[in-house]
Design a protein around this motif. Structure first.
Motif, short mmCIF file in Angstrom:
data_model
loop_
_atom_site.label_atom_id
_atom_site.label_comp_id
_atom_site.label_asym_id
_atom_site.label_seq_id
_atom_site.Cartn_x
_atom_site.Cartn_y
_atom_site.Cartn_z
N LYS A 13 19.97 17.14 50.81
CA LYS A 13 19.29 16.32 51.82
C LYS A 13 20.25 15.30 52.41
O LYS A 13 20.27 15.07 53.63
CB LYS A 13 18.07 15.62 51.21
CG LYS A 13 16.90 16.56 51.06
CD LYS A 13 15.66 15.76 50.78
CE LYS A 13 14.46 16.65 51.04
NZ LYS A 13 13.22 15.93 50.95
N ASP A 17 21.44 15.03 56.42
CA ASP A 17 21.42 13.78 57.20
C ASP A 17 22.81 13.48 57.78
O ASP A 17 22.93 13.05 58.92
CB ASP A 17 20.93 12.61 56.35
CG ASP A 17 19.47 12.74 55.96
OD1 ASP A 17 18.74 13.52 56.61
OD2 ASP A 17 19.06 12.06 54.99
N GLU A 46 12.56 22.79 52.78
CA GLU A 46 13.22 21.79 51.96
C GLU A 46 12.44 21.55 50.68
O GLU A 46 11.23 21.74 50.63
CB GLU A 46 13.40 20.48 52.74
CG GLU A 46 12.11 19.78 53.13
CD GLU A 46 12.38 18.51 53.92
OE1 GLU A 46 12.57 17.46 53.29
OE2 GLU A 46 12.41 18.60 55.15
N SER A 50 17.27 19.64 48.49
CA SER A 50 18.09 20.32 49.49
C SER A 50 17.27 20.82 50.68
O SER A 50 16.04 20.80 50.65
CB SER A 50 18.80 21.50 48.83
OG SER A 50 17.87 22.39 48.25
N LYS A 51 18.01 21.25 51.71
CA LYS A 51 17.40 21.84 52.91
C LYS A 51 18.04 23.20 53.16
O LYS A 51 19.25 23.36 53.03
CB LYS A 51 17.60 20.95 54.13
CG LYS A 51 16.72 19.74 54.15
CD LYS A 51 16.63 19.15 55.53
CE LYS A 51 15.67 17.98 55.50
NZ LYS A 51 15.29 17.55 56.82
#
Length: 146
Positions: A13, A17, A46, A50-51
């Motif tokens: 994550k 960003d 997600e 995490s994504k």
């Protein structure tokens, strides 16, 4: 129409960003008016760590003035490496032998065990059979015309 690819990326994550911030800055510097590809993901998932995101059937050309947003993402992945943030990247092109992947594994980041994008290549028997049937129909038409 152009050559198209399917692309998948996994980041933490924090990595996502940072990728977002980096690509937004590049696109602003280049006066890119078509938006950030990160806002146009075909799929995104997600969890708390995490994504996973990506695009299907996209023109994924690097180092090309017409695809600044693609180039920004690829430079962004290098930026993640420089910032010691983990990522996984995979691109599957139209050609059967066109597959590339890259990844970086951080020793410092909380989420170190990111999933790798999973690719399945399988036979599409229905497609092949349907095309074969078209030849049978064509041959039958020729026989009828004789």
């Amino acid at each position: 129409m152009g050559y198209r690819s399917d692309v998948r990326i996994v980041t933490s994550k924090k990595g996502f960003d940072e990728l977002r911030k980096f690509t937004d800055n590049i696109l602003k510097e280049k006066n890119w008016e078509y938006g950030n590809l990160l806002d146009q993901c075909k799929m995104i998932y997600e969890n708390k760590y995490s994504k996973y995101f990506g695009w299907d059937s996209i023109k994924w050309y690097e180092y090309c003035d017409d695809y600044v947003s693609v180039d920004a993402i690829m430079k962004g992945l290098n930026h993640l490496r420089e910032q010691d943030l983990s990522y996984r990247y995979a691109r599957l092109g139209e050609s059967l032998d066109d597959y590339e992947e890259s990844y970086y594994e951080s020793d410092q980041e909380d989420e170190q065990d990111l999933e790798y994008p999973c690719l399945l290549r399988q036979f599409d028997d229905n497609y092949t059979i349907e095309n074969m049937m078209e030849y049978d129909d064509y041959d039958n038409q020729e026989e009828m015309e004789v």
